[in-house]
Scaffold this motif. Structure first.
Motif, PDB file in Angstrom:
ATOM      1  N   GLU A 360       0.819  -1.223   0.000  1.00 22.08           N
ATOM      2  CA  GLU A 360       0.000   0.000   0.000  1.00 22.08           C
ATOM      3  C   GLU A 360       0.851   1.270   0.000  1.00 22.08           C
ATOM      4  O   GLU A 360       0.344   2.359  -0.222  1.00 22.08           O
ATOM      5  CB  GLU A 360      -0.907   0.009   1.243  1.00 22.08           C
ATOM      6  N   ILE A 361       2.159   1.133   0.311  1.00 25.74           N
ATOM      7  CA  ILE A 361       2.951   2.350   0.558  1.00 25.74           C
ATOM      8  C   ILE A 361       4.269   2.371  -0.201  1.00 25.74           C
ATOM      9  O   ILE A 361       5.144   3.168   0.106  1.00 25.74           O
ATOM     10  CB  ILE A 361       3.240   2.489   2.072  1.00 25.74           C
ATOM     11  N   TYR A 362       4.407   1.485  -1.198  1.00 23.98           N
ATOM     12  CA  TYR A 362       5.689   1.441  -1.911  1.00 23.98           C
ATOM     13  C   TYR A 362       5.990   2.753  -2.630  1.00 23.98           C
ATOM     14  O   TYR A 362       7.123   3.054  -2.970  1.00 23.98           O
ATOM     15  CB  TYR A 362       5.716   0.270  -2.914  1.00 23.98           C
ATOM     16  N   ASP A 363       4.931   3.582  -2.850  1.00 23.04           N
ATOM     17  CA  ASP A 363       5.160   4.837  -3.584  1.00 23.04           C
ATOM     18  C   ASP A 363       5.570   5.973  -2.647  1.00 23.04           C
ATOM     19  O   ASP A 363       5.738   7.105  -3.077  1.00 23.04           O
ATOM     20  CB  ASP A 363       3.885   5.227  -4.356  1.00 23.04           C
ATOM     21  N   GLU A 369      12.002   6.448  -4.525  1.00 21.36           N
ATOM     22  CA  GLU A 369      12.304   7.849  -4.812  1.00 21.36           C
ATOM     23  C   GLU A 369      12.451   7.998  -6.313  1.00 21.36           C
ATOM     24  O   GLU A 369      13.112   7.174  -6.948  1.00 21.36           O
ATOM     25  CB  GLU A 369      13.581   8.263  -4.085  1.00 21.36           C
ATOM     26  N   ARG A 370      11.790   9.004  -6.871  1.00 14.80           N
ATOM     27  CA  ARG A 370      11.819   9.234  -8.322  1.00 14.80           C
ATOM     28  C   ARG A 370      11.554   7.931  -9.093  1.00 14.80           C
ATOM     29  O   ARG A 370      12.241   7.607 -10.046  1.00 14.80           O
ATOM     30  CB  ARG A 370      13.173   9.794  -8.755  1.00 14.80           C
ATOM     31  N   GLY A 371      10.544   7.185  -8.606  1.00  8.28           N
ATOM     32  CA  GLY A 371      10.136   5.993  -9.360  1.00  8.28           C
ATOM     33  C   GLY A 371      11.015   4.771  -9.173  1.00  8.28           C
ATOM     34  O   GLY A 371      10.766   3.737  -9.781  1.00  8.28           O
ATOM     35  N   LEU A 372      12.059   4.868  -8.340  1.00  7.12           N
ATOM     36  CA  LEU A 372      12.917   3.694  -8.127  1.00  7.12           C
ATOM     37  C   LEU A 372      12.699   3.139  -6.729  1.00  7.12           C
ATOM     38  O   LEU A 372      12.665   3.885  -5.748  1.00  7.12           O
ATOM     39  CB  LEU A 372      14.401   4.079  -8.294  1.00  7.12           C
ATOM     40  N   LEU A 373      12.554   1.809  -6.638  1.00  4.15           N
ATOM     41  CA  LEU A 373      12.347   1.189  -5.330  1.00  4.15           C
ATOM     42  C   LEU A 373      13.663   1.110  -4.565  1.00  4.15           C
ATOM     43  O   LEU A 373      14.710   0.820  -5.139  1.00  4.15           O
ATOM     44  CB  LEU A 373      11.796  -0.240  -5.511  1.00  4.15           C
TER      45      LEU A 373
END
Length: 508
Positions: A360-363, A369-373
């Motif tokens: 639910e919170i990976y974003d 950060e900036r689309g990278l996990l």
């Protein structure tokens, strides 16, 4: 002494785990023998060895005094051993009879003789008090009926030794009563039963002896009559277990969740599952929602969490109308949800536990950060949950979700949702299929959330769970609110009547 089954010093290892470590179990003729253990203790593995689904690495099996090698389930069937699995193995668009004769089809010439098979199914059904319609389609019958079809499947194959794997996990209280009767009938007709379970109440009700295993090891076999529930619980968990959790008195605070005349459509065409339903859940309270399965609870929860649209009415969180919010917006507004079906709705089974903990919170930072996990941050966060909630997994956070036992999957989900630090926690069947040790743990975590001022909506079919945990109890019947009572002023009997739709004070 006549033993129909002797499993002696059985050992079975899987990568990273010894599932059965030198276990002995002996089944007497004509007894119901309970096999008790926590989730992941190795009960199902042991029975899968007896049924020929797995081979033991070491140890010996005797059936009726003879050494046997059960290399597959067909050999088990020939030896008179049958098994009802926890997840039924039925073809949904076949009839009851077609399911029962699968793989054993009686022939007349070249065609399958379903008629004579149906007659035999009817005779068996009557002999054992099963009340099954041989011609009904599986998709049209209840879960309890499907289980009876599984029982008939064994009887049709002339099984004398019957293994039941967690048979009551999916049944209503009434169906559980019926199943107990059926088991007693089976014993009367000369069968012997092994019952895998972690429900002490059921063992006391129906079993003669009980073998306890803990973390893959044999702890002992006891007579059920002369052993208390507390003693069995201690053997199973390895420490004393509290059956009810301390709950300090507490004034509830502000309203967190407000439902204002909410109506929700059912999954069936044109039917309304929830009608004009109004309810408030406040800070620092557990509100239990009680009802017989299928009375609109699931649809109500889906409406609050955003999985279903509402037809009319409004839903507020902290005074804000969220009726049209997306699921993510609702999570961000402070809603967490322990779903009813952990495998369908709770986890992505082919992801690791680590990945599942940030669904639910990976974003959010620090997980991306900036689309990278950021895998290190994810692993660290997940590891904390796994430790705090005692989630047992062979490879820790790297374990694939589907490799965990049901109880450990459940603990992982509960941990993930509490860790979100929500304002409203919706807990649906939070302890379904868990053993007493895990139930005690999850109950204490829910009460801890309440004491911290969270609002908790508890939806459960276990009446003692609702009575034990709730401050107030709302009763739902056919999608309507029957009434709300204070947990300390009511009892199982009164709630049972309200669940049947009888309002408080209507006794005629």
């Amino acid at each position: 002494m006549d033993y129909v089954v002797e499993m002696l010093n059985i050992r079975k290892e899987f990568p990273g785990i010894v599932a059965n470590d030198d276990i002995t179990l002996k089944l007497k003729k004509g007894e119901i023998h309970a096999l008790l253990g926590e989730n992941g203790a190795g009960k199902s593995t042991l029975m899968s060895i007896l049924f020929g689904l797995y081979q033991a690495d070491r140890g010996q099996i005797r059936v009726n005094g003879k050494d046997v090698n059960i290399s597959n389930p067909n050999v088990a069937n020939e030896l008179g051993i049958g098994m009802v699995h926890q997840h039924f193995k039925l073809v949904h668009n076949f009839t009851v009879t077609e399911n029962i004769i699968l793989g054993l089809e009686p022939k007349r010439g070249l065609s399958v003789d379903v008629k004579s098979a149906a007659k035999r199914v009817k005779e068996l059904s009557e002999q054992y008090g099963l009340n099954v319609d041989p011609n009904a389609k599986i998709e049209d019958v209840s879960v309890g009926m499907q289980q009876r079809v599984e029982i008939l499947k064994m009887l049709y194959r002339n099984a004398d030794i019957l293994i039941f794997d967690e048979p009551t996990a999916v049944l209503t209280p009434q169906e559980i009563e019926d199943l107990m009767k059926i088991m007693r009938n089976l014993i009367k007709e000369g069968k012997s039963i092994i019952l895998i379970t972690h429900k002490l109440k059921e063992i006391k009700a129906v079993a003669d002896r009980c073998t306890v295993i803990r973390r893959g090891k044999f702890i002992g076999t006891v007579d059920v009559d002369s052993t208390t529930k507390a003693q069995m619980a201690e053997m199973m968990v390895g420490r004393e277990v509290l059956f009810s959790v301390e709950k300090p008195d507490k004034e509830a605070g502000e309203v967190i969740l407000k439902l204002d005349k909410v109506s929700v459509k059912s999954n069936r065409e044109g039917v309304v599952a929830v009608k004009d339903f109004s309810l408030e859940v406040k800070e620092g309270e557990i509100l239990g929602l009680a009802g017989v399965e299928g009375n609109g609870q699931s649809e109500l929860v889906e409406a609050i969490t955003g999985l279903k649209d509402i037809v009319s009415g409004k839903i507020f969180i902290n005074g804000k109308d969220i009726s049209n919010f997306s699921i993510r917006e609702r999570i961000n507004s402070g809603i967490a949800h322990i779903p009813e079906d952990r495998q369908k709705r709770g986890l992505v089974l082919d992801y690791t536990i680590g990945q599942n903990m940030v669904l639910e919170i990976y974003d959010r930072k620090p997980f991306s950060e900036r689309g990278l996990l950021n895998h290190n941050a994810i692993t660290e966060y997940a590891q904390q949950i796994v430790e705090d909630f005692d989630v047992r997994a062979g490879q820790g956070v790297e374990s694939v979700a589907r490799s965990l036992s049901g109880g450990n999957q459940q603990k992982a989900i509960v941990g993930r949702e509490i860790e979100l630090n929500p304002d409203l926690l919706i807990a649906v069947q939070p302890t379904r299929g868990l053993d007493v040790g895990s139930i005690e743990y999850i109950h204490s975590r829910l009460i801890e959330q309440r004491n911290r001022g969270k609002a908790i909506l508890l939806v459960s079919l276990e009446l003692d769970e609702v009575l034990n945990l709730s401050d107030r109890i709302a009763i739902i019947n056919s999608g309507e609110l029957v009434g709300i009572v204070d947990a300390k002023d009511t009892n199982e009997n009164e709630i049972g009547l309200m669940m049947a739709g009888i309002k408080r004070g209507d006794t005629d």
